[in-house]
Write an enzyme that holds these catalytic residues in place. Structure first.
Site, PDB file in Angstrom:
ATOM      1  N   ASP A 132     -14.217   3.243  40.647  1.00  0.00           N
ATOM      2  CA  ASP A 132     -12.822   3.532  41.356  1.00  0.00           C
ATOM      3  C   ASP A 132     -12.189   3.908  40.592  1.00  0.00           C
ATOM      4  OD1 ASP A 132     -10.487   1.178  43.214  1.00  0.00           O
ATOM      5  OD2 ASP A 132      -9.724   2.078  41.346  1.00  0.00           O
ATOM      6  N   ASN A 187      -5.848  -2.969  65.941  1.00  0.00           N
ATOM      7  CA  ASN A 187      -5.283  -2.783  65.297  1.00  0.00           C
ATOM      8  C   ASN A 187      -3.962  -3.001  66.269  1.00  0.00           C
ATOM      9  OD1 ASN A 187      -6.816  -4.444  63.385  1.00  0.00           O
ATOM     10  ND2 ASN A 187      -5.876  -2.907  61.770  1.00  0.00           N
ATOM     11  N   CYS A 198      -2.185  -4.107  57.234  1.00  0.00           N
ATOM     12  CA  CYS A 198      -2.735  -2.765  57.995  1.00  0.00           C
ATOM     13  C   CYS A 198      -2.037  -2.620  59.423  1.00  0.00           C
ATOM     14  CB  CYS A 198      -4.214  -3.415  58.268  1.00  0.00           C
ATOM     15  SG  CYS A 198      -5.673  -3.066  57.064  1.00  0.00           S
TER      16      CYS A 198
HETATM   17  N1  LIG Z   1      -6.731  -4.279  53.512  1.00  0.00           N
HETATM   18  C1  LIG Z   1      -7.373  -5.324  54.183  1.00  0.00           C
HETATM   19  O1  LIG Z   1      -7.425  -6.023  54.978  1.00  0.00           O
HETATM   20  C2  LIG Z   1      -8.244  -3.320  55.294  1.00  0.00           C
HETATM   21  C3  LIG Z   1      -9.177  -4.388  56.416  1.00  0.00           C
HETATM   22  C4  LIG Z   1      -9.526  -3.770  56.996  1.00  0.00           C
HETATM   23  C5  LIG Z   1      -9.310  -1.759  57.114  1.00  0.00           C
HETATM   24  N2  LIG Z   1      -8.391  -1.491  56.267  1.00  0.00           N
HETATM   25  C6  LIG Z   1      -8.373  -0.064  55.492  1.00  0.00           C
HETATM   26  O2  LIG Z   1      -9.391   0.243  54.385  1.00  0.00           O
HETATM   27  C7  LIG Z   1      -8.870   1.038  52.996  1.00  0.00           C
HETATM   28  C8  LIG Z   1      -8.698   0.935  52.338  1.00  0.00           C
HETATM   29  O3  LIG Z   1      -7.260  -0.529  52.343  1.00  0.00           O
HETATM   30  P1  LIG Z   1      -7.596  -1.556  50.954  1.00  0.00           P
HETATM   31  O4  LIG Z   1      -6.353  -2.551  51.406  1.00  0.00           O
HETATM   32  O5  LIG Z   1      -9.172  -1.740  50.322  1.00  0.00           O
HETATM   33  O6  LIG Z   1      -6.892  -0.554  49.579  1.00  0.00           O
HETATM   34  P2  LIG Z   1      -6.656  -0.764  48.573  1.00  0.00           P
HETATM   35  O7  LIG Z   1      -5.301  -0.243  47.699  1.00  0.00           O
HETATM   36  O8  LIG Z   1      -6.570  -2.365  48.016  1.00  0.00           O
HETATM   37  O9  LIG Z   1      -7.565   0.396  47.582  1.00  0.00           O
HETATM   38  C9  LIG Z   1      -8.019   1.291  48.294  1.00  0.00           C
HETATM   39  C10 LIG Z   1      -8.590   1.798  45.961  1.00  0.00           C
HETATM   40  O10 LIG Z   1      -9.322   2.803  45.925  1.00  0.00           O
HETATM   41  C11 LIG Z   1      -8.914   3.588  45.066  1.00  0.00           C
HETATM   42  N3  LIG Z   1      -8.993   4.764  44.822  1.00  0.00           N
HETATM   43  C12 LIG Z   1      -7.762   5.549  45.616  1.00  0.00           C
HETATM   44  N4  LIG Z   1      -8.331   7.230  45.426  1.00  0.00           N
HETATM   45  C13 LIG Z   1      -9.881   7.011  44.662  1.00  0.00           C
HETATM   46  C14 LIG Z   1     -10.384   8.339  44.214  1.00  0.00           C
HETATM   47  N5  LIG Z   1     -10.358   9.587  44.650  1.00  0.00           N
HETATM   48  N6  LIG Z   1     -11.910   7.816  43.193  1.00  0.00           N
HETATM   49  C15 LIG Z   1     -11.852   6.739  43.776  1.00  0.00           C
HETATM   50  N7  LIG Z   1     -11.269   5.618  43.984  1.00  0.00           N
HETATM   51  C16 LIG Z   1     -10.678   5.688  44.170  1.00  0.00           C
HETATM   52  C17 LIG Z   1      -7.872   2.981  44.187  1.00  0.00           C
HETATM   53  O11 LIG Z   1      -7.618   2.597  43.106  1.00  0.00           O
HETATM   54  C18 LIG Z   1      -8.178   1.445  44.707  1.00  0.00           C
HETATM   55  O12 LIG Z   1      -8.393   1.283  44.428  1.00  0.00           O
HETATM   56  C19 LIG Z   1      -7.670   1.648  53.891  1.00  0.00           C
HETATM   57  O13 LIG Z   1      -7.711   2.776  54.817  1.00  0.00           O
HETATM   58  C20 LIG Z   1      -7.455   0.325  54.786  1.00  0.00           C
HETATM   59  O14 LIG Z   1      -6.715   0.819  56.374  1.00  0.00           O
HETATM   60  C21 LIG Z   1      -7.944  -3.185  54.803  1.00  0.00           C
END
Ligand SMILES: NC(=O)c1ccc[n+]([C@@H]2O[C@H](COP(=O)([O-])OP(=O)(O)OC[C@H]3O[C@@H](n4cnc5c(N)ncnc54)[C@H](O)[C@@H]3O)[C@@H](O)[C@H]2O)c1
Length: 432
Positions: free
Chosen positions: A31, A210, A262
């Site tokens: 990350d 969703n 989401c």
């Molecule tokens: N949160 C949920 O319940 C959920 C469920 C299903 C799908 N999703 C999808 O999954 C994806 C991620 O969601 P999330 O909630 O985990 O997001 P989040 O913001 O919690 O996590 C994203 C992570 O990526 C890191 N990041 C960003 N750019 C980066 C880069 N260039 N290199 C390395 N790290 C980088 C950020 O620092 C962060 O820790 C989204 O597309 C979301 O729609 C989320």
């Protein structure tokens, strides 16, 4: 067992990394957020997620999971690279692909051997082609240097690791059935329905799922408002409907509207995706419109309890997270509702069992966040319950009664739907 790199260790990336290591794969999570990586290196969770910490530490102790800030280290020797960065809502409602494209650029620069890039982020049709372009600019050729697969995540925050290890289904989309099957083989030890398909289909499966869940929430909220007008009880109506196995009970819970990281953004992205392809999806729009009006309705109910004015009145809000058992306040329904009340002159005092710290960042101007419920409730002209935390049911409401100015509760989540509260005037969503 495979060597996997995971780019982005937020909710989805971390659960994927821990889950894959639990299945016996060797995983390196990367990350760009230094604080997050420091915590993870110490075996600490950067956010609250039930049970995940134990799995994290076990996988680290077994030597199957480590973390880094360095993309090269995560990618080095990995045949599989999971991408789980965020795809937040852009100003126009479409999915913002900047994190996805920037992560692709870093991966392209770090990539030495052939790898399969497995996108776990929710990403619209066309986004993987945009990723391929970025990789091409960096001199990487699809098919020769890498392949792309789309593997949507369906976990629910609060039960993330359970959902990962016990999923309702696993979907993998790829350009060829061979690649799809290879990616699916990473989940060999999980017993669940498995579907391999095209990338486009897999993307639409995620968005449509969703949108469908959002539709169920808006539908029951529509019926809730009708029940209020007709003097009926939507909670019994929902129960009676949900007993039909063709309907089922999930996501048929009335409330202040769906929210969180989401459902709202994915529905909006699907709407924009349709419009970009020349189709105006009126049904999807209606789901969104009902959700917006539901939030306004809750604000109006509080205003009504206050005698029609917010100015000079104190509203105590219980619950800020978008659902119970998480500390996630991102895009929670509490944000527009509190902001609207504050803009109309209300003094908002709020409490959340787990989301308080995250909320302080979000409600700098519009609400005071308290570390305990009793201080938040003191002096309130009305109480608004926005998240169905069990804790709120068990408060000493007799004690609270003595400290408020007006014993009125707007229960937007139905905590007191079966049994009222003696000495209180309780309005419950969906009850006429
Ligand atoms: N949160 C949920 O319940 C959920 C469920 C299903 C799908 N999703 C999808 O999954 C994806 C991620 O969601 P999330 O909630 O985990 O997001 P989040 O913001 O919690 O996590 C994203 C992570 O990526 C890191 N990041 C960003 N750019 C980066 C880069 N260039 N290199 C390395 N790290 C980088 C950020 O620092 C962060 O820790 C989204 O597309 C979301 O729609 C989320």
């Amino acid at each position: 067992m495979a060597r996997i790199g995971v780019i982005g260790t937020g909710y989805v990336g971390l659960v994927s990394a821990v889950g894959m290591a639990t299945l016996g794969h060797e995983v390196v999570g990367m990350d760009k957020d230094e604080k997050k990586v420091e915590k993870l290196k110490r075996g600490e969770l950067p956010f609250y997620e039930k049970g995940l910490g134990d799995y994290l530490r076990e996988a680290m102790e077994r030597g199957l999971l480590r973390f880094t800030l360095d993309t090269e280290e995560a990618v080095d020797g990995a045949r599989y690279i999971f991408i789980a960065v965020n795809t937040p809502m852009d100003d126009d409602g479409s999915a913002d692909l900047s994190q996805l494209l920037s992560a692709s650029r870093s991966i392209a620069k770090a990539l030495k051997d052939f790898a399969i890039l497995i996108v776990r982020s929710t990403a619209p049709v066309g986004s993987l082609e945009a990723m391929a372009k970025v990789l091409e600019v960096e001199g990487k050729e699809r098919g020769r240097d890498y392949e792309i697969a789309y593997n949507p995540e369906f976990l629910r925050e609060g039960t993330g690791i359970y959902d990962f290890l016990n999923p309702s289904r696993i979907v993998v989309g790829a350009d060829s059935p061979e690649i799809a099957e290879e990616v699916m083989s990473l989940y060999e030890r999980i017993n669940a329905p498995k579907l391999t398909t095209t990338i486009k289909n897999a993307q639409i499966i995620k968005y449509a799922s969703n949108a469908f869940l959002a539709a169920r929430v808006s539908f029951i909220n529509e019926i809730a408002t009708l029940c209020e007008a007709l003097g009926a009880d939507v909670w019994d109506v929902a129960k009676g409907m949900g007993l039909d196995p063709r309907i089922g009970r999930q996501y048929l819970r009335p409330g202040p509207g769906y929210s969180g990281p989401c459902l709202p953004k994915d529905l909006m992205a699907l709407i924009r995706m349709s419009e970009e392809h020349g189709y105006f999806p009126s049904f999807l729009e209606a789901i969104h419109l009902k959700n917006e009006s539901q939030k306004r309705r809750i604000v109006w109910k509080v205003k009504e309890a206050l005698g029609g004015v917010f100015t000079g009145k104190t509203v105590a809000v219980l619950g800020l997270t978008f659902k119970p058992n998480t500390d996630d306040v991102r895009n929670s329904v509490s944000i527009p509702i509190i902001n609207r009340m504050a803009k109309q002159g209300a003094l908002v005092k709020a409490y959340d069992p787990m989301g308080g710290e995250n909320a302080k960042e979000i409600f700098k101007e519009s609400a005071q966040i308290f570390p305990d419920p009793y201080s938040a409730l003191e002096g309130a002209d009305a109480v608004l319950i926005l998240t169905a935390w069990d804790e709120f049911r068990g408060l000493d409401w007799d004690r609270v009664r003595k400290t408020v100015k007006n014993p009125f509760i707007v229960d937007a989540v139905g905590l007191f739907r079966d049994k009222g509260l003696e000495g209180w005037n309780v309005w419950v969503v969906g009850k006429g």
